[in-house]
Motif scaffolding. Structure first.
Motif, PDB file in Angstrom:
ATOM      1  N   PHE A 198      -6.279  -2.638   4.026  1.00 55.60           N
ATOM      2  CA  PHE A 198      -5.225  -2.362   4.036  1.00 55.60           C
ATOM      3  C   PHE A 198      -5.128  -0.951   4.314  1.00 55.60           C
ATOM      4  CE2 PHE A 198      -4.285  -6.902   2.554  1.00 55.60           C
ATOM      5  CZ  PHE A 198      -3.930  -7.469   3.607  1.00 55.60           C
ATOM      6  N   GLY A 199      -6.519   0.002   4.353  1.00 58.35           N
ATOM      7  CA  GLY A 199      -5.863   1.260   3.752  1.00 58.35           C
ATOM      8  C   GLY A 199      -5.897   2.031   4.721  1.00 58.35           C
ATOM      9  N   GLU A 200      -5.816   1.592   6.377  1.00 60.82           N
ATOM     10  CA  GLU A 200      -5.849   3.140   6.784  1.00 60.82           C
ATOM     11  C   GLU A 200      -4.244   3.139   7.838  1.00 60.82           C
ATOM     12  OE1 GLU A 200      -7.612   2.246  10.994  1.00 60.82           O
ATOM     13  OE2 GLU A 200      -8.175   0.419  10.378  1.00 60.82           O
ATOM     14  N   GLY A 201      -3.188   2.916   6.194  1.00 62.02           N
ATOM     15  CA  GLY A 201      -1.885   2.827   6.492  1.00 62.02           C
ATOM     16  C   GLY A 201      -0.821   2.595   5.092  1.00 62.02           C
ATOM     17  N   ALA A 202       0.441   3.070   4.709  1.00 65.60           N
ATOM     18  CA  ALA A 202       0.843   2.793   3.732  1.00 65.60           C
ATOM     19  C   ALA A 202       1.584   1.694   4.421  1.00 65.60           C
ATOM     20  CB  ALA A 202       1.655   3.954   3.503  1.00 65.60           C
ATOM     21  N   GLY A 203       2.010   0.721   3.590  1.00 65.46           N
ATOM     22  CA  GLY A 203       3.214  -0.471   3.957  1.00 65.46           C
ATOM     23  C   GLY A 203       3.352  -1.764   3.496  1.00 65.46           C
ATOM     24  N   LEU A 204       3.996  -2.756   3.860  1.00 65.30           N
ATOM     25  CA  LEU A 204       3.647  -3.845   2.765  1.00 65.30           C
ATOM     26  C   LEU A 204       3.332  -4.626   3.725  1.00 65.30           C
ATOM     27  CD1 LEU A 204       4.746  -5.764   0.579  1.00 65.30           C
ATOM     28  CD2 LEU A 204       6.487  -6.183   1.679  1.00 65.30           C
ATOM     29  N   TYR A 205       2.444  -5.098   3.360  1.00 62.65           N
ATOM     30  CA  TYR A 205       1.810  -6.258   4.310  1.00 62.65           C
ATOM     31  C   TYR A 205       2.283  -7.850   4.024  1.00 62.65           C
ATOM     32  CZ  TYR A 205      -0.873  -1.936   6.689  1.00 62.65           C
ATOM     33  OH  TYR A 205      -1.639  -1.023   6.761  1.00 62.65           O
ATOM     34  N   SER A 206       1.779  -8.818   5.010  1.00 60.46           N
ATOM     35  CA  SER A 206       1.806  -9.576   4.425  1.00 60.46           C
ATOM     36  C   SER A 206       0.271 -10.330   6.000  1.00 60.46           C
ATOM     37  CB  SER A 206       3.495  -9.919   4.262  1.00 60.46           C
ATOM     38  OG  SER A 206       3.198 -12.262   4.225  1.00 60.46           O
ATOM     39  N   ILE A 207      -0.311 -11.487   4.617  1.00 63.16           N
ATOM     40  CA  ILE A 207      -0.359 -12.829   5.350  1.00 63.16           C
ATOM     41  C   ILE A 207      -0.697 -14.453   5.031  1.00 63.16           C
ATOM     42  CG2 ILE A 207      -3.239 -12.871   5.822  1.00 63.16           C
ATOM     43  CD1 ILE A 207      -2.459 -10.244   6.698  1.00 63.16           C
TER      44      ILE A 207
ATOM     45  N   VAL B 153       0.583  -1.034   0.223  1.00 63.19           N
ATOM     46  CA  VAL B 153      -0.112   0.031  -0.257  1.00 63.19           C
ATOM     47  C   VAL B 153       0.839   1.143   0.034  1.00 63.19           C
ATOM     48  CG1 VAL B 153      -2.218   1.275   1.314  1.00 63.19           C
ATOM     49  CG2 VAL B 153      -1.815  -1.391   1.052  1.00 63.19           C
ATOM     50  N   PRO B 154       0.857   1.861  -1.465  1.00 63.89           N
ATOM     51  CA  PRO B 154       1.797   3.150  -1.125  1.00 63.89           C
ATOM     52  C   PRO B 154       1.314   4.129  -0.305  1.00 63.89           C
ATOM     53  CG  PRO B 154       0.062   3.282  -3.050  1.00 63.89           C
ATOM     54  CD  PRO B 154      -0.027   2.147  -2.312  1.00 63.89           C
ATOM     55  N   ALA B 155      -0.131   4.411   0.048  1.00 60.97           N
ATOM     56  CA  ALA B 155      -0.109   5.595   0.682  1.00 60.97           C
ATOM     57  C   ALA B 155      -1.455   5.316   1.421  1.00 60.97           C
ATOM     58  CB  ALA B 155      -0.536   6.734  -0.177  1.00 60.97           C
ATOM     59  N   ARG B 156      -1.973   5.609   2.995  1.00 63.34           N
ATOM     60  CA  ARG B 156      -2.780   5.729   3.125  1.00 63.34           C
ATOM     61  C   ARG B 156      -3.994   6.032   2.218  1.00 63.34           C
ATOM     62  NH1 ARG B 156      -4.661   6.253   9.237  1.00 63.34           N
ATOM     63  NH2 ARG B 156      -6.657   6.867   9.131  1.00 63.34           N
ATOM     64  N   CYS B 157      -5.355   5.615   2.603  1.00 65.92           N
ATOM     65  CA  CYS B 157      -6.713   4.975   1.470  1.00 65.92           C
ATOM     66  C   CYS B 157      -7.516   6.386   1.954  1.00 65.92           C
ATOM     67  CB  CYS B 157      -7.114   4.327   1.016  1.00 65.92           C
ATOM     68  SG  CYS B 157      -5.388   3.207   0.498  1.00 65.92           S
ATOM     69  N   ALA B 158      -8.415   6.857   1.239  1.00 60.83           N
ATOM     70  CA  ALA B 158      -9.509   7.518   1.941  1.00 60.83           C
ATOM     71  C   ALA B 158     -10.032   6.906   3.300  1.00 60.83           C
ATOM     72  CB  ALA B 158     -10.169   8.204   1.119  1.00 60.83           C
ATOM     73  N   ASN B 159     -10.866   5.743   3.113  1.00 56.94           N
ATOM     74  CA  ASN B 159     -10.918   4.401   3.284  1.00 56.94           C
ATOM     75  C   ASN B 159     -10.567   3.051   3.727  1.00 56.94           C
ATOM     76  OD1 ASN B 159     -14.106   5.572   3.664  1.00 56.94           O
ATOM     77  ND2 ASN B 159     -13.828   6.396   1.396  1.00 56.94           N
ATOM     78  N   PRO B 160     -10.543   2.769   4.522  1.00 52.17           N
ATOM     79  CA  PRO B 160      -9.874   1.148   5.470  1.00 52.17           C
ATOM     80  C   PRO B 160      -9.208   0.330   4.088  1.00 52.17           C
ATOM     81  CG  PRO B 160     -10.640   2.468   6.930  1.00 52.17           C
ATOM     82  CD  PRO B 160     -11.046   2.477   6.341  1.00 52.17           C
ATOM     83  N   TRP B 161     -10.898  -0.179   3.636  1.00 50.59           N
ATOM     84  CA  TRP B 161     -11.027  -0.559   2.432  1.00 50.59           C
ATOM     85  C   TRP B 161     -11.147  -0.036   1.205  1.00 50.59           C
ATOM     86  CZ3 TRP B 161     -15.262   2.057   5.821  1.00 50.59           C
ATOM     87  CH2 TRP B 161     -16.009   3.115   4.664  1.00 50.59           C
ATOM     88  N   ASP B 162     -10.467   0.933   1.008  1.00 52.01           N
ATOM     89  CA  ASP B 162     -10.136   1.122  -0.052  1.00 52.01           C
ATOM     90  C   ASP B 162      -8.803   0.311  -0.539  1.00 52.01           C
ATOM     91  OD1 ASP B 162     -12.151   2.975  -0.865  1.00 52.01           O
ATOM     92  OD2 ASP B 162     -11.569   4.996  -0.720  1.00 52.01           O
TER      93      ASP B 162
END
Length: 216
Positions: free
Chosen positions: A195-204, A106-115
């Motif tokens: 993943f839209g609440e913050g920027a970063g590389l997530y893994s599940i 995710v390159p940047a925080r999104c407008a909504n968490p579900w974005d």
């Protein structure tokens, strides 16, 4: 699953909890008015305790969950492989099927968490059953992540469980959640990672859903 568990142990534990939190509940008084504190608090606690009197195995489950003990017999709920998950939004997604993992950058925080979201769909949940969700997760920036189990009813999205993880770091951590299901039995529930609440590389990794077998 056989048990000789005495539900009075749950009653005693509830009494202990009530003793610790009632003073703070009455003092802060931010959600309930004073009349509720005087008249309804004890009756609702008693209703909770009475529930376990004829349900010794649910009482055992309550304490096992409280103390992190083995919950006993479970059955895997069939989930789609990570290769068949769907993803959408303002992120780059890819999978590592050999390690049962997927990634969301995710390159940047999104407008909504579900974005920025990943979904595992087509899950059957049955009314009155108990389930345990587990997975490993990481995020290199420590950004938060939300999890929902939901499906669509008409024009509305209905949740049966949700949670939020705010303690991620660059190493995998394991998370486990237990919930009861009280909606109508349906076959189209989905697990959503937002993943839209913050920027970063997530893994599940190693997502699993189990039904907890309880026989009264």
């Amino acid at each position: 699953m056989e048990t000789t568990f005495d539900p009075s142990a749950v009653s005693a534990k509830i009494d202990e909890f009530v003793g610790e939190c009632e003073t703070a509940e009455r003092a802060t008084n931010t959600r309930f008015d004073y009349e509720w504190g005087n008249q309804q608090y004890n009756s609702e606690v008693q209703q909770f305790k009475d529930y376990f009197k004829t349900r010794p195995k649910y009482a055992k489950l309550y304490l096992d969950m409280l103390y992190g003990n083995d919950l006993g017999e479970t059955v895997d709920v069939q989930l789609k492989s990570v290769s068949n998950w769907t993803h959408y939004g303002s992120a780059s997604f890819w999978k590592d099927a050999s390690n049962n993992a997927f990634f969301a950058d995710v390159p940047a925080r999104c407008a909504n968490p579900w974005d920025a979201q990943s979904q595992c769909s087509g899950i059957k949940l049955e009314n009155g059953h108990m389930y345990q969700l587990s997975f490993k997760a990481s995020c290199d920036t420590g950004a938060p992540m939300a999890i929902y189990i939901n499906h669509q009813e008409g024009q509305n999205w209905v949740n049966c469980w949700s949670g939020k993880v705010s303690t991620l770091n660059s190493e995998y951590q394991e998370f486990t959640y237990t919930f009861g299901y009280t909606n109508n039995t349906a076959y189209d529930w989905q697990i959503c990672f937002n993943f839209g609440e913050g920027a970063g590389l997530y893994s599940i990794k190693d997502l699993a859903l189990k039904e907890i077998i309880i026989t009264e």
